[in-house]
Scaffold this active site. Structure first.
Site, mmCIF file in Angstrom:
data_model
loop_
_atom_site.group_PDB
_atom_site.id
_atom_site.type_symbol
_atom_site.label_atom_id
_atom_site.label_comp_id
_atom_site.label_asym_id
_atom_site.label_seq_id
_atom_site.Cartn_x
_atom_site.Cartn_y
_atom_site.Cartn_z
ATOM 1 N N GLN A 163 12.022 -21.950 -10.173
ATOM 2 C CA GLN A 163 12.304 -20.689 -10.851
ATOM 3 C C GLN A 163 13.570 -19.967 -10.396
ATOM 4 O O GLN A 163 14.339 -19.499 -11.231
ATOM 5 C CB GLN A 163 11.095 -19.772 -10.679
ATOM 6 C CG GLN A 163 11.171 -18.466 -11.418
ATOM 7 C CD GLN A 163 9.890 -17.684 -11.226
ATOM 8 O OE1 GLN A 163 8.854 -18.029 -11.768
ATOM 9 N NE2 GLN A 163 9.949 -16.640 -10.440
ATOM 10 N N GLU A 206 16.268 -12.560 -15.116
ATOM 11 C CA GLU A 206 16.625 -11.756 -13.951
ATOM 12 C C GLU A 206 18.133 -11.737 -13.700
ATOM 13 O O GLU A 206 18.586 -11.375 -12.623
ATOM 14 C CB GLU A 206 15.878 -12.260 -12.709
ATOM 15 C CG GLU A 206 14.373 -12.098 -12.856
ATOM 16 C CD GLU A 206 13.618 -12.270 -11.560
ATOM 17 O OE1 GLU A 206 14.234 -12.552 -10.528
ATOM 18 O OE2 GLU A 206 12.388 -12.111 -11.593
ATOM 19 N N ASP A 243 12.712 -19.754 -4.896
ATOM 20 C CA ASP A 243 11.361 -19.407 -5.354
ATOM 21 C C ASP A 243 10.940 -20.574 -6.222
ATOM 22 O O ASP A 243 11.338 -20.686 -7.387
ATOM 23 C CB ASP A 243 11.329 -18.093 -6.134
ATOM 24 C CG ASP A 243 9.900 -17.756 -6.591
ATOM 25 O OD1 ASP A 243 8.985 -18.548 -6.295
ATOM 26 O OD2 ASP A 243 9.708 -16.710 -7.236
ATOM 27 N N GLU A 284 9.749 -19.564 -1.296
ATOM 28 C CA GLU A 284 8.624 -18.795 -1.847
ATOM 29 C C GLU A 284 7.777 -19.704 -2.742
ATOM 30 O O GLU A 284 8.325 -20.522 -3.476
ATOM 31 C CB GLU A 284 9.214 -17.637 -2.663
ATOM 32 C CG GLU A 284 8.200 -16.756 -3.375
ATOM 33 C CD GLU A 284 8.916 -15.634 -4.149
ATOM 34 O OE1 GLU A 284 10.024 -15.216 -3.753
ATOM 35 O OE2 GLU A 284 8.358 -15.194 -5.161
ATOM 36 N N ASP A 311 3.829 -15.484 -2.967
ATOM 37 C CA ASP A 311 3.888 -14.498 -4.068
ATOM 38 C C ASP A 311 2.623 -14.668 -4.901
ATOM 39 O O ASP A 311 1.654 -13.918 -4.738
ATOM 40 C CB ASP A 311 5.170 -14.739 -4.876
ATOM 41 C CG ASP A 311 5.217 -13.962 -6.180
ATOM 42 O OD1 ASP A 311 4.402 -13.051 -6.359
ATOM 43 O OD2 ASP A 311 6.074 -14.261 -7.051
ATOM 44 N N LYS A 336 4.791 -6.833 -4.599
ATOM 45 C CA LYS A 336 5.099 -6.323 -5.933
ATOM 46 C C LYS A 336 4.074 -5.235 -6.243
ATOM 47 O O LYS A 336 2.868 -5.520 -6.278
ATOM 48 C CB LYS A 336 4.969 -7.450 -6.957
ATOM 49 C CG LYS A 336 6.035 -8.534 -6.850
ATOM 50 C CD LYS A 336 5.654 -9.726 -7.711
ATOM 51 C CE LYS A 336 6.816 -10.674 -7.946
ATOM 52 N NZ LYS A 336 6.357 -11.945 -8.573
ATOM 53 N N ARG A 365 9.919 -7.323 -10.703
ATOM 54 C CA ARG A 365 9.331 -8.315 -11.600
ATOM 55 C C ARG A 365 10.426 -8.827 -12.532
ATOM 56 O O ARG A 365 11.495 -8.240 -12.629
ATOM 57 C CB ARG A 365 8.197 -7.714 -12.466
ATOM 58 C CG ARG A 365 7.029 -7.123 -11.728
ATOM 59 C CD ARG A 365 6.320 -8.031 -10.770
ATOM 60 N NE ARG A 365 5.907 -9.328 -11.240
ATOM 61 C CZ ARG A 365 4.654 -9.780 -11.232
ATOM 62 N NH1 ARG A 365 3.667 -9.011 -10.815
ATOM 63 N NH2 ARG A 365 4.358 -11.015 -11.618
ATOM 64 N N SER A 366 10.102 -9.894 -13.263
ATOM 65 C CA SER A 366 11.097 -10.391 -14.225
ATOM 66 C C SER A 366 11.252 -9.425 -15.396
ATOM 67 O O SER A 366 12.311 -9.358 -16.011
ATOM 68 C CB SER A 366 10.722 -11.785 -14.698
ATOM 69 O OG SER A 366 9.392 -11.805 -15.158
ATOM 70 N N LYS A 387 14.081 -8.173 -3.128
ATOM 71 C CA LYS A 387 14.400 -9.193 -4.131
ATOM 72 C C LYS A 387 14.332 -8.521 -5.492
ATOM 73 O O LYS A 387 13.255 -8.080 -5.911
ATOM 74 C CB LYS A 387 13.364 -10.324 -4.022
ATOM 75 C CG LYS A 387 13.573 -11.476 -4.978
ATOM 76 C CD LYS A 387 12.418 -12.477 -4.844
ATOM 77 C CE LYS A 387 12.529 -13.599 -5.839
ATOM 78 N NZ LYS A 387 11.215 -14.126 -6.256
HETATM 79 P P1 PGA Z 1 7.597 -12.618 -12.316
HETATM 80 O O1 PGA Z 1 8.594 -13.433 -11.398
HETATM 81 O O2 PGA Z 1 7.915 -11.173 -12.216
HETATM 82 O O3 PGA Z 1 7.827 -13.194 -13.679
HETATM 83 O O4 PGA Z 1 6.215 -12.932 -11.788
HETATM 84 C C1 PGA Z 1 9.083 -13.002 -10.164
HETATM 85 C C2 PGA Z 1 8.707 -13.955 -9.066
HETATM 86 O O5 PGA Z 1 8.011 -14.969 -9.300
HETATM 87 O O6 PGA Z 1 9.054 -13.705 -7.912
HETATM 88 ZN ZN ZN Z 2 7.818 -15.586 -7.110
#
Ligand code: PGA
Ligand code: ZN
Length: 421
Positions: A163, A206, A243, A284, A311, A336, A365-366, A387
């Protein structure tokens, strides 16, 4: 000026993907605090519930009108009249009103909106910056940013399985120096990608580049070339973080990377090999959210050498973290706020991690918005890392820029957390 809550308003607004999300205003007389709730795409199964309307005729079922109604009709009547500064009391009251372990009755998005907006209102009444209001332990310091350079997975059309490929500007001596270093690397990477005939302008959710590379390793190679181009030394000035978000390519007990299937053991071996060959200092979600045995193997192989962050594994949840600590897996927690759903519970998880000797990375978050609360939060808790995504797209820059303002407020020699493994 009184900090009694006099009114609460809430509405449906849009996030950086154009999906509805919850915005809450908490009023204390003439003063107001506002927050907007973020939303993930590569979410963990054990996160608190984000309440969506499910009405296919409105925003493809993603409307949040029920969550907004829960703020206005269920939460507001109970907390109007309470002091906005009583963060723990307000958060506890909302959890009790909800009554479920995953906040599925009122929705974590409803609860978090109120929780964060109360903090903003309390800081505004005191006429102090939010980070100062949130700094309960006197440990405030500027964090090092962990910055997305290349995106794959669910954030960039799955062009790559993994990712995020991120920069760790480890050699910088201040936040603003780290940000400057980041911009140099990002620009250089753009030139490297274009030089190799790849898309160097299209960015993922992102703000990281989303090129159609041949392999995950090629993404690392491109980043190394970018380091070289701006004369930054791998492992000294700059490092790489991944990640892997492996939950999202874990099928039937195996990890699918390209056309190869890996067992937990062979994925751990692959990541260990990369750590030996590349300046990777943080990984991660190297294993999937419920692959505890895989996590044990990975921690055994790399836990003493690099940062291993959970995460989807921990989902900012005290019970998941307690289990991880007890099993001795990972050594860091991605934090988060919307995974757990209140500010007080977020503080509690951070304290729990600190106690266990685990690191914390405060994370966006994304799906984000113009809300910059997490910038202040990251400074206030002083855990040293944040992050946010890349340095493109304003829902990211609003946080990076807020950190520049905070650095200025802290004055010359603002304490800065230098990263080491
Ligand atoms: P997400 O991704 O906000 O789509 O969960 C961020 C991450 O995985 O760190
Ligand atoms: Zn993550």
């Amino acid at each position: 000026m009184s900090d009694r809550i006099t009114a609460i308003r809430a509405r449906q607004v849009l996030d950086s993907r154009g999906h509805p999300t919850v915005e809450v205003d908490v009023h204390c007389g003439e003063t107001m605090g506002r927050a907007i709730v973020p939303s993930g795409a590569s979410t963990g199964k054990h996160e608190s519930l984000e309440l969506r309307d499910g009405n296919p005729d409105e925003y493809a079922g993603r409307g949040v009108r029920k969550a907004v109604a829960n703020v206005l009709e269920t939460i507001a009547p109970v907390i109007i009249g309470v002091s906005a500064d009583d963060q723990e009391g307000i958060d506890r009251t909302m959890c009790e009103l909800d009554g479920t372990p995953d906040k599925s009755r009122l929705g974590a998005n409803a609860i978090l909106g109120v929780s964060l907006a109360c903090a903003h209102a309390a800081a505004a009444v005191k006429r102090i910056p939010l980070w100062r209001h949130l700094d309960r332990t006197g440990q405030a310091r500027m964090p090092m940013p962990m910055v997305n350079l290349i995106s794959g997975g669910l954030h960039a059309g799955r062009h790559l399985d993994m990712q995020d490929f991120l920069l760790l500007p480890i050699g910088a001596n201040s936040y603003s120096e780290a940000l400057h270093m980041t911009v140099r690397v990002y620009r250089a990477l753009n030139e490297v990608l274009i030089g190799h005939g790849y898309e160097g302008v299209l960015v993922g959710d992102e703000g990281g580049f989303g090129p159609r590379l041949q392999s995950n390793e090629q993404a690392i190679e491109m980043i190394l070339q970018a380091f070289h181009r701006v004369k930054l030394k791998p492992g000294i000035d700059v490092g790489i973080a991944l990640d892997v978000a492996s939950t999202h390519f874990f099928e039937g007990g195996l990890y699918r990377l390209g056309d190869q299937l890996h067992s937990s053991r062979s994925l751990a071996a692959l990541l260990t090999d990369w750590v030996e060959r590349y300046p990777i200092l943080s990984i991660e979600d190297g294993m999937a959210e419920d692959d505890w045995n895989g996590w044990s193997m990975l921690t055994e192989a790399l836990g003493k050498r690099i940062q291993l962050i959970g995460d989807d594994l921990f989902v900012t949840n005290p019970l998941r973290l307690a289990e991880g600590v007890q099993r001795g897996v990972a050594n860091g927690v991605l934090v988060k706020v919307n995974q757990i759903g209140t500010l007080s519970e977020t503080f509690a998880v951070i304290a729990q991690a600190r106690q266990a000797g685990y690191r914390c990375v405060i994370s966006a978050r994304s799906g984000e918005t113009e809300d910059s609360t997490i910038a202040d939060l990251a400074v206030a808790v002083g855990m040293g890392q944040i992050k946010i995504g890349s340095i493109a797209r304003s829902e990211r820059l609003v946080k990076y820029n807020q950190l520049l303002r905070i650095e200025e407020q802290m004055g010359p020699g603002a304490p800065y957390a230098k990263f080491s493994v």
